[in-house]
Every structure is written in C-alpha cells, then in structure tokens.
Design a protein around this motif. Structure first.
Motif, PDB file in Angstrom:
ATOM      1  N   ARG A 128       0.861  -1.179   0.000  1.00 13.86           N
ATOM      2  CA  ARG A 128       0.000   0.000   0.000  1.00 13.86           C
ATOM      3  C   ARG A 128       0.895   1.227   0.000  1.00 13.86           C
ATOM      4  O   ARG A 128       2.043   1.141   0.438  1.00 13.86           O
ATOM      5  CB  ARG A 128      -0.871   0.023   1.258  1.00 13.86           C
ATOM      6  N   SER A 130       0.854   5.797   0.425  1.00 12.59           N
ATOM      7  CA  SER A 130       0.056   6.945   0.870  1.00 12.59           C
ATOM      8  C   SER A 130      -0.680   7.584  -0.299  1.00 12.59           C
ATOM      9  O   SER A 130      -1.676   8.268  -0.106  1.00 12.59           O
ATOM     10  CB  SER A 130       0.956   7.972   1.561  1.00 12.59           C
ATOM     11  N   CYS A 160     -10.010  -2.473  -2.777  1.00 13.94           N
ATOM     12  CA  CYS A 160      -9.423  -2.446  -1.430  1.00 13.94           C
ATOM     13  C   CYS A 160      -9.514  -1.054  -0.805  1.00 13.94           C
ATOM     14  O   CYS A 160      -8.882  -0.796   0.213  1.00 13.94           O
ATOM     15  CB  CYS A 160      -7.958  -2.872  -1.470  1.00 13.94           C
ATOM     16  N   ARG A 164      -9.092   6.891   4.214  1.00 14.41           N
ATOM     17  CA  ARG A 164      -7.878   7.475   3.624  1.00 14.41           C
ATOM     18  C   ARG A 164      -6.595   7.120   4.358  1.00 14.41           C
ATOM     19  O   ARG A 164      -5.542   6.988   3.759  1.00 14.41           O
ATOM     20  CB  ARG A 164      -8.021   8.995   3.616  1.00 14.41           C
ATOM     21  N   ASP A 165      -6.700   6.971   5.717  1.00 17.68           N
ATOM     22  CA  ASP A 165      -5.450   6.778   6.459  1.00 17.68           C
ATOM     23  C   ASP A 165      -4.806   5.408   6.220  1.00 17.68           C
ATOM     24  O   ASP A 165      -3.675   5.177   6.628  1.00 17.68           O
ATOM     25  CB  ASP A 165      -5.626   7.063   7.961  1.00 17.68           C
ATOM     26  N   TRP A 166      -5.516   4.483   5.530  1.00 19.27           N
ATOM     27  CA  TRP A 166      -4.895   3.206   5.164  1.00 19.27           C
ATOM     28  C   TRP A 166      -4.167   3.301   3.825  1.00 19.27           C
ATOM     29  O   TRP A 166      -3.595   2.320   3.347  1.00 19.27           O
ATOM     30  CB  TRP A 166      -5.931   2.080   5.111  1.00 19.27           C
ATOM     31  N   ALA A 169      -4.184   0.582  -1.979  1.00 13.81           N
ATOM     32  CA  ALA A 169      -3.590  -0.738  -2.245  1.00 13.81           C
ATOM     33  C   ALA A 169      -3.160  -0.761  -3.709  1.00 13.81           C
ATOM     34  O   ALA A 169      -3.921  -0.352  -4.590  1.00 13.81           O
ATOM     35  CB  ALA A 169      -4.611  -1.831  -1.977  1.00 13.81           C
ATOM     36  N   GLY A 197       3.520  -2.073  12.632  1.00  8.83           N
ATOM     37  CA  GLY A 197       2.872  -0.838  13.062  1.00  8.83           C
ATOM     38  C   GLY A 197       3.652  -0.025  14.087  1.00  8.83           C
ATOM     39  O   GLY A 197       3.255   1.085  14.415  1.00  8.83           O
ATOM     40  N   GLY A 288       3.662   0.738   2.711  1.00  4.07           N
ATOM     41  CA  GLY A 288       3.569  -0.387   3.646  1.00  4.07           C
ATOM     42  C   GLY A 288       3.720  -1.654   2.823  1.00  4.07           C
ATOM     43  O   GLY A 288       2.999  -1.851   1.835  1.00  4.07           O
TER      44      GLY A 288
END
Ligand SMILES: NC(=O)c1ccc[n+]([C@@H]2O[C@H](COP(=O)([O-])OP(=O)(O)OC[C@H]3O[C@@H](n4cnc5c(N)ncnc54)[C@H](O)[C@@H]3O)[C@@H](O)[C@H]2O)c1
Ligand SMILES: Nc1ncnc2c1ncn2[C@@H]1O[C@H](COP(=O)(O)OP(=O)(O)OP(=O)(O)O)[C@@H](O)[C@H]1O
Length: 354
Positions: A128, A130, A160, A164-166, A169, A197, A288
C-alpha cells in the motif's frame, strides 16, 4: 494438470533463448496447446501492467521463461497475476531462480502436461502507499538508456479502498524485494521504519529494502542480509549503507507489515519492485509492504537443492584451513530414515540433485 495455454517470456537479446522459444512453440503445436509469445519489453513500445499483459496473452495457465533471473522475475510477475504455473528455463548468467537447462525443455513440458510435477509455492510481497505512485517526467528517458522502457505506475486496487489513512492498495507483486532508495546520488534518504505498526528506528541510508526469502539471496544478500530458505515464511528488512550503528537485518513474521515513511528533511526516494522502478516518493509519503495473499506457483521437476545451489552458484569458498576433499552428504539415506528424523526434509539422493 494438462496445460491449456503457454505464455512464453523470452530474453530476446540471447540467441539460445530465442531458439529455445521455438522449441516451446513447436511442442505446443504438436500437443495442440495454445502458445503466445509475451514480449514484456518490446523496444519502443509502451509497457503494460501485469493485468493488461495477461489479458492480452489470453490468460495462459503456464508461463515459461527463457533467460536468466531477470527474465524469470518478469515472467513471475505475470504468472502471479493469473495464478499460473511458472517454469524457468536457465539461459542466463547466474540462474539462481531458474529450474531446467535449455536442453531439457521438451521433457519438462511433457512432464508438466502429464501432471507429474511438484509445485513449490513462494511467498511474494505486495504494498500500500500513501498515494498512487508515479514517475517524474524525464525519468522514462533515462531508464530507456539502461534497460528499455519502464513499467507503467502500478494500478490502484479500487476493491481495497477504505478510509484514507490506510492509503491505497497497489496491484503489484514482488518475488524478490521492494526497495526504497535515494534518488540523487549525493542525498541519502531519511526514513521512519515501522514493523507491525511500531517504529523500529529512523534510518539515514542509501536504501532500505524489504525482501522475501526468495529475495534473500539477491539485493538483501549483497547488503549483508541473511540467507533464508525459500521454503520459509518470513519478511526480511535490510538497510543498505545506513549511517548509524544499528545496521542489522530484521527478520519479521509473514503477517507483519514493514512500513517505510519518508521523513520531512529527506531527499526523494525511488521505489523499485523486483528491480523495476515503479515510482518516486517525496517527504511525508509512505509505503507499507506485506505478504501478498497469493503465493507464486513454481514448477519443480525434482527435489530442490537450495543449499547446494547456494554453494555452487554463489561460489562459496571454504576456509583455507578447513578444506576437505570429502563432500559426501550428511545422511546419504540409502536406507529408510530412523523414526526421529522421519518428519524432516532430508538431502536428495545425488542422482536427484538439480
Ligand atoms: N547490489 C545488488 O546486488 C543489487 C542492486 C540492485 C538490484 N539487485 C537485485 O536485482 C534484482 C532484479 O534482478 P535482475 O536480474 O532483473 O537485475 P540485474 O540484472 O541487475 O540482476 C542482479 C543479479 O541478481 C541476481 N538475482 C536476481 N534474483 C536473485 C535471487 N532471488 N537470488 C539470487 N540472485 C538473484 C541476478 O541473476 C543478477 O546476477 C532485484 O530484485 C534486486 O534484488 C541487486
Ligand atoms: N527481451 C529482450 N530483448 C532484448 N534485450 C533484452 C531482453 N531482455 C533483457 N534484455 C537485455 O539484456 C540485458 C540483461 O537483462 P536481464 O538481466 O534482465 O537478463 P536475465 O534474464 O536476468 O539474464 P542474466 O542472467 O544474464 O542477467 C539487459 O541489458 C536487458 O535490457
């Protein structure tokens, strides 16, 4: 499993690979199996992302690569997209990932067609970010100078999308590694590195990388990382020339993500997936990296001998004081294994070694 359609990824600059591709094509004709040449690197053409490439090729269920490790990685990217099998024919320099010599290609195809193959599964990475990745204008020209056109930026997986904070993908898979490295040769990258994390440490380095066990013998190895059996399930974090005392690799569990955040004062950072540049990040951006839900399915025609291959292909040298001409394997197992060893993978018989 009988094969329905073969996709051939060939190292077009190597006559031996082109000749072997002809052998594959003729085998397919004889067996009435569809065959399509996938030119992932057509000079002067726009490259396609893996989904487009696989669709255009009519969804092959077997990808045969004819070249070296780079060619295998290009084929693996397509096989992963379609959950196809991948067979690597060794026509390269190092040949760490490839399985069969060119002379055995017909025999290998016969065996696969009869369904008499072992399928080894390999952990892959995905990620993923930003924001969607892109290449700055002008970089494409530089890349063509080296190795032909760049791949397009990885497509976002809309299915997916969540809060927004995830982040977003991306539809990418890496068999070896995902690397974040300095873009300008005179400016290190400054990164916050998070495991599962939690902040592990902030790094100032030439690069940091996240590798699979398969990739542990590639860039991570060159940067001093550990060799991990490709049968293991793990995710390796390795820094490259970090300007700090903590310079070790960290081996994480397969369900632990490694996140890399570009710090405010950092230079820009290039993101590569299996050696292919896929985007550039600026301060504040992050990626990530985590295990992909699907595994790559690799054709094996005999027992794998990873450690034998490591010794041979990496030309491991013995300590001069310890050189011994006796290379008899431990436990040659000419008789059945005793009960306390029965659950172990024992060395293959010499005749079975690839
Ligand atoms: N300093 C380095 O060693 C370095 C730097 C950049 C990239 N790489 C690696 O190159 C890979 C891409 O490979 P390529 O062939 O397209 O580029 P490339 O031609 O630059 O290959 C780098 C070398 O790594 C070998 N290699 C690739 N995957 C391997 C593996 N899993 N185990 C052992 N050796 C392996 C190749 O045979 C080749 O000799 C990247 O995934 C990255 O790991 C290595
Ligand atoms: N299909 C192709 N057509 C023309 N040139 C190619 C093709 N594939 C690779 N090349 C060129 O060959 C060189 C080596 O490519 P690459 O490292 O990916 O090959 P490889 O399959 O890994 O083989 P090796 O094991 O020798 O490295 C690069 O300069 C690349 O641009």
């Amino acid at each position: 499993m009988s094969v329905q359609r073969v996709g051939v990824v060939v190292h077009g600059g190597r006559p031996g690979a082109v000749a072997a591709a002809d052998v594959v094509r003729r085998w397919c004709e004889r067996h009435e199996v569809g065959c399509v040449a996938i030119d992932v690197w057509g000079e002067g053409e726009q490259r396609r992302d893996a989904r487009e490439e696989v669709d255009a090729a009519g969804s092959p269920d077997l990808i045969v690569t004819l070249g070296g490790d780079g060619t295998f990685l290009r084929g693996a990217r397509l096989a992963a997209q379609n959950d196809a099998l991948v067979l690597g024919v060794d026509l390269g320099t190092l040949g760490f990932l490839t399985e069969v010599p060119a002379d055995d290609v017909e025999c290998a195809l016969d065996t696969i067609h009869r369904g008499h193959v072992d399928v080894e599964t390999r952990l892959m990475l995905t990620m993923r970010a930003s924001c969607p990745l892109e290449l700055p204008e002008g970089m494409e020209t530089l890349l063509r100078y080296g190795r032909g056109p760049a791949l397009p930026p990885p497509p976002v997986r809309p299915e997916c999308a969540v809060a927004r904070d995830w982040g977003v993908a991306l539809n990418v898979t890496a068999l070896n590694d995902i690397v974040l490295e300095k873009l300008a040769r005179d400016r290190q990258v400054a990164l916050g590195v998070y495991l599962a994390g939690r902040l592990l440490a902030s790094y100032s380095a030439d690069a940091v990388l996240v590798a699979t066990p398969t990739g542990s013998t590639a860039y991570s190895f060159a940067a001093g990382g550990p060799v991990i059996s490709p049968r293991a399930e793990a995710i390796i974090f390795t820094p490259v020339a970090p300007h700090m005392t903590f310079n070790r690799s960290v081996v994480a569990a397969p369900d632990e993500a490694v996140a890399l955040r570009v710090l405010r004062h950092s230079g820009r950072a290039a993101v590569s997936v299996d050696g292919q540049l896929r985007g550039v990040l600026g301060p504040g951006d992050w990626i990530g990296v985590y295990a992909a839900p699907q595994r790559l399915r690799v054709v094996r025609l005999g027992p794998t001998d990873f450690y034998g291959r490591l010794r041979e292909r990496m030309r491991l040298t013995d300590a001069p004081a310890a050189v011994d001409t006796d290379v008899t394997p431990m436990w040659p197992h000419t008789t059945p294994a005793p009960d306390d060893l029965a659950h172990l993978r024992l060395p293959p018989l010499p005749a079975d070694v690839d």
